[in-house]
Design a protein around this motif. Structure first.
Motif, PDB file in Angstrom:
ATOM      1  N   TRP A  87      41.575  44.849  23.467  1.00 23.29           N
ATOM      2  CA  TRP A  87      40.410  43.957  23.544  1.00 23.29           C
ATOM      3  C   TRP A  87      40.539  43.021  24.742  1.00 23.29           C
ATOM      4  O   TRP A  87      39.571  42.776  25.467  1.00 23.29           O
ATOM      5  N   ALA A  88      41.743  42.489  24.969  1.00 22.55           N
ATOM      6  CA  ALA A  88      41.963  41.604  26.120  1.00 22.55           C
ATOM      7  C   ALA A  88      41.738  42.375  27.421  1.00 22.55           C
ATOM      8  O   ALA A  88      41.064  41.882  28.342  1.00 22.55           O
ATOM      9  N   PHE A  89      42.283  43.577  27.502  1.00 19.70           N
ATOM     10  CA  PHE A  89      42.093  44.394  28.697  1.00 19.70           C
ATOM     11  C   PHE A  89      40.629  44.793  28.869  1.00 19.70           C
ATOM     12  O   PHE A  89      40.169  44.999  29.990  1.00 19.70           O
ATOM     13  N   SER A  90      39.875  44.901  27.778  1.00 22.11           N
ATOM     14  CA  SER A  90      38.444  45.208  27.873  1.00 22.11           C
ATOM     15  C   SER A  90      37.706  44.079  28.598  1.00 22.11           C
ATOM     16  O   SER A  90      36.814  44.340  29.421  1.00 22.11           O
ATOM     17  N   LEU A  91      38.061  42.841  28.282  1.00 20.66           N
ATOM     18  CA  LEU A  91      37.468  41.697  28.978  1.00 20.66           C
ATOM     19  C   LEU A  91      37.798  41.748  30.471  1.00 20.66           C
ATOM     20  O   LEU A  91      36.925  41.565  31.326  1.00 20.66           O
ATOM     21  N   ILE A  92      39.061  42.010  30.770  1.00 23.77           N
ATOM     22  CA  ILE A  92      39.508  42.072  32.165  1.00 23.77           C
ATOM     23  C   ILE A  92      38.824  43.227  32.889  1.00 23.77           C
ATOM     24  O   ILE A  92      38.347  43.072  34.019  1.00 23.77           O
ATOM     25  N   LEU A  93      38.746  44.385  32.234  1.00 24.47           N
ATOM     26  CA  LEU A  93      38.127  45.562  32.840  1.00 24.47           C
ATOM     27  C   LEU A  93      36.646  45.324  33.131  1.00 24.47           C
ATOM     28  O   LEU A  93      36.161  45.620  34.227  1.00 24.47           O
ATOM     29  N   GLY A  94      35.921  44.772  32.174  1.00 19.63           N
ATOM     30  CA  GLY A  94      34.501  44.483  32.393  1.00 19.63           C
ATOM     31  C   GLY A  94      34.293  43.536  33.556  1.00 19.63           C
ATOM     32  O   GLY A  94      33.410  43.739  34.408  1.00 19.63           O
ATOM     33  N   GLY A  95      35.115  42.491  33.621  1.00 20.00           N
ATOM     34  CA  GLY A  95      35.013  41.540  34.730  1.00 20.00           C
ATOM     35  C   GLY A  95      35.381  42.156  36.064  1.00 20.00           C
ATOM     36  O   GLY A  95      34.706  41.924  37.080  1.00 20.00           O
ATOM     37  N   ALA A  96      36.433  42.947  36.075  1.00 26.50           N
ATOM     38  CA  ALA A  96      36.864  43.592  37.325  1.00 26.50           C
ATOM     39  C   ALA A  96      35.783  44.525  37.858  1.00 26.50           C
ATOM     40  O   ALA A  96      35.479  44.524  39.060  1.00 26.50           O
ATOM     41  N   ILE A  97      35.178  45.300  36.964  1.00 29.87           N
ATOM     42  CA  ILE A  97      34.123  46.218  37.398  1.00 29.87           C
ATOM     43  C   ILE A  97      32.892  45.442  37.863  1.00 29.87           C
ATOM     44  O   ILE A  97      32.268  45.801  38.867  1.00 29.87           O
ATOM     45  N   GLY A  98      32.550  44.361  37.169  1.00 29.55           N
ATOM     46  CA  GLY A  98      31.405  43.546  37.583  1.00 29.55           C
ATOM     47  C   GLY A  98      31.558  43.029  39.002  1.00 29.55           C
ATOM     48  O   GLY A  98      30.621  43.126  39.819  1.00 29.55           O
ATOM     49  N   ASN A  99      32.711  42.485  39.324  1.00 28.53           N
ATOM     50  CA  ASN A  99      32.928  41.979  40.681  1.00 28.53           C
ATOM     51  C   ASN A  99      33.092  43.119  41.693  1.00 28.53           C
ATOM     52  O   ASN A  99      32.690  42.995  42.847  1.00 28.53           O
ATOM     53  N   LEU A 100      33.667  44.252  41.251  1.00 28.03           N
ATOM     54  CA  LEU A 100      33.809  45.409  42.133  1.00 28.03           C
ATOM     55  C   LEU A 100      32.438  45.923  42.576  1.00 28.03           C
ATOM     56  O   LEU A 100      32.247  46.263  43.751  1.00 28.03           O
ATOM     57  N   ILE A 101      31.493  45.959  41.653  1.00 25.71           N
ATOM     58  CA  ILE A 101      30.137  46.393  41.996  1.00 25.71           C
ATOM     59  C   ILE A 101      29.579  45.522  43.120  1.00 25.71           C
ATOM     60  O   ILE A 101      29.011  46.034  44.095  1.00 25.71           O
ATOM     61  N   ASP A 102      29.751  44.211  43.019  1.00 21.17           N
ATOM     62  CA  ASP A 102      29.273  43.300  44.069  1.00 21.17           C
ATOM     63  C   ASP A 102      29.945  43.600  45.404  1.00 21.17           C
ATOM     64  O   ASP A 102      29.283  43.675  46.441  1.00 21.17           O
ATOM     65  N   ARG A 103      31.252  43.735  45.375  1.00 21.19           N
ATOM     66  CA  ARG A 103      32.000  43.949  46.620  1.00 21.19           C
ATOM     67  C   ARG A 103      31.569  45.242  47.306  1.00 21.19           C
ATOM     68  O   ARG A 103      31.429  45.281  48.530  1.00 21.19           O
ATOM     69  N   ILE A 104      31.372  46.295  46.527  1.00 26.40           N
ATOM     70  CA  ILE A 104      30.963  47.573  47.114  1.00 26.40           C
ATOM     71  C   ILE A 104      29.524  47.488  47.615  1.00 26.40           C
ATOM     72  O   ILE A 104      29.213  47.971  48.704  1.00 26.40           O
ATOM     73  N   ARG A 105      28.656  46.886  46.833  1.00 22.47           N
ATOM     74  CA  ARG A 105      27.237  46.831  47.177  1.00 22.47           C
ATOM     75  C   ARG A 105      26.926  45.897  48.338  1.00 22.47           C
ATOM     76  O   ARG A 105      26.151  46.237  49.227  1.00 22.47           O
ATOM     77  N   THR A 106      27.507  44.695  48.319  1.00 25.64           N
ATOM     78  CA  THR A 106      27.104  43.683  49.308  1.00 25.64           C
ATOM     79  C   THR A 106      28.258  43.097  50.123  1.00 25.64           C
ATOM     80  O   THR A 106      28.012  42.330  51.048  1.00 25.64           O
ATOM     81  N   GLY A 107      29.492  43.408  49.771  1.00 27.51           N
ATOM     82  CA  GLY A 107      30.631  42.854  50.502  1.00 27.51           C
ATOM     83  C   GLY A 107      30.989  41.436  50.098  1.00 27.51           C
ATOM     84  O   GLY A 107      31.849  40.814  50.710  1.00 27.51           O
ATOM     85  N   GLU A 108      30.334  40.927  49.063  1.00 29.26           N
ATOM     86  CA  GLU A 108      30.629  39.582  48.580  1.00 29.26           C
ATOM     87  C   GLU A 108      30.272  39.489  47.103  1.00 29.26           C
ATOM     88  O   GLU A 108      29.512  40.302  46.588  1.00 29.26           O
ATOM     89  N   VAL A 109      30.840  38.504  46.439  1.00 31.05           N
ATOM     90  CA  VAL A 109      30.615  38.308  45.012  1.00 31.05           C
ATOM     91  C   VAL A 109      29.691  37.107  44.825  1.00 31.05           C
ATOM     92  O   VAL A 109      29.866  36.077  45.466  1.00 31.05           O
ATOM     93  N   VAL A 110      28.719  37.273  43.948  1.00 28.69           N
ATOM     94  CA  VAL A 110      27.780  36.195  43.630  1.00 28.69           C
ATOM     95  C   VAL A 110      28.415  35.301  42.563  1.00 28.69           C
ATOM     96  O   VAL A 110      28.794  35.772  41.498  1.00 28.69           O
ATOM     97  N   ASP A 111      28.540  34.020  42.854  1.00 26.59           N
ATOM     98  CA  ASP A 111      29.073  33.033  41.917  1.00 26.59           C
ATOM     99  C   ASP A 111      27.995  31.990  41.648  1.00 26.59           C
ATOM    100  O   ASP A 111      27.149  31.722  42.506  1.00 26.59           O
TER     101      ASP A 111
END
Length: 162
Positions: A87-111
């Motif tokens: 469950w803990a790794f699920s939280l980390i995985l979801g967050g990692a993929i969310g930010n990875l999508i930003d990095r691949i799509r736009t080269g930056e993360v929206v905060d």
């Protein structure tokens, strides 16, 4: 496997909230939610946590893909033996993929989550960052309070239970 739903929920909420910020707010616009404490501030981060190592997108993408692959492998191999860690790794995985999508799509993360404590302004972050932080905190708590760790640190616990 409910943990997959958690991963997908985090990715969905993260991407939708970032979409709202990008489409409804100007860059650097700040909307007070709780005056002098909590704001929604449109910000972009081209670095890692707290803006370190700016403009190293290929490094972050490569490392994140490695982490994602490891987490998927670990979760598939251990979901029955270590449900708390999964469950803990699920939280980390979801967050990692969310930010990875930003990095691949736009080269930056929206905060956009921005907390201020008196004169201290905490680093602006997003849903993915929050999920990663909660997942890491959960892993730390699991490690500190696991039965096996307590037995190895304090052999008296083991002899009392025998």
């Amino acid at each position: 496997m409910y943990y997959i739903l958690l991963v997908l929920a985090i990715i969905g909420i993260d991407q939708y909230s970032k979409h709202l910020v990008v489409t409804k707010m100007s860059l650097y616009e700040s909307i007070p939610v709780i005056q002098d404490f909590f704001y929604l501030t449109s910000h972009r981060n081209r670095g890692a946590a707290f803006g370190i190592l700016p403009n190293q997108q290929w490094l972050f993408i490569t490392v994140t893909i490695g982490v994602v692959l490891f987490l998927i492998y670990y979760m598939r191999a251990n979901y029955r033996q270590e449900p708390g860690a999964v469950w803990a790794f699920s939280l980390i995985l979801g967050g990692a993929i969310g930010n990875l999508i930003d990095r691949i799509r736009t080269g930056e993360v929206v905060d956009f989550f921005h907390f201020i404590f008196g004169d201290f302004s905490f680093a602006i972050f997003n849903v993915a960052d929050a999920a990663i932080s909660v997942g890491v905190a959960f892993l730390i708590l699991l490690t500190l309070f696991s039965k096996e760790r307590n037995e190895s640190v304090n052999p008296a616990i083991q002899s009392e239970e025998s």
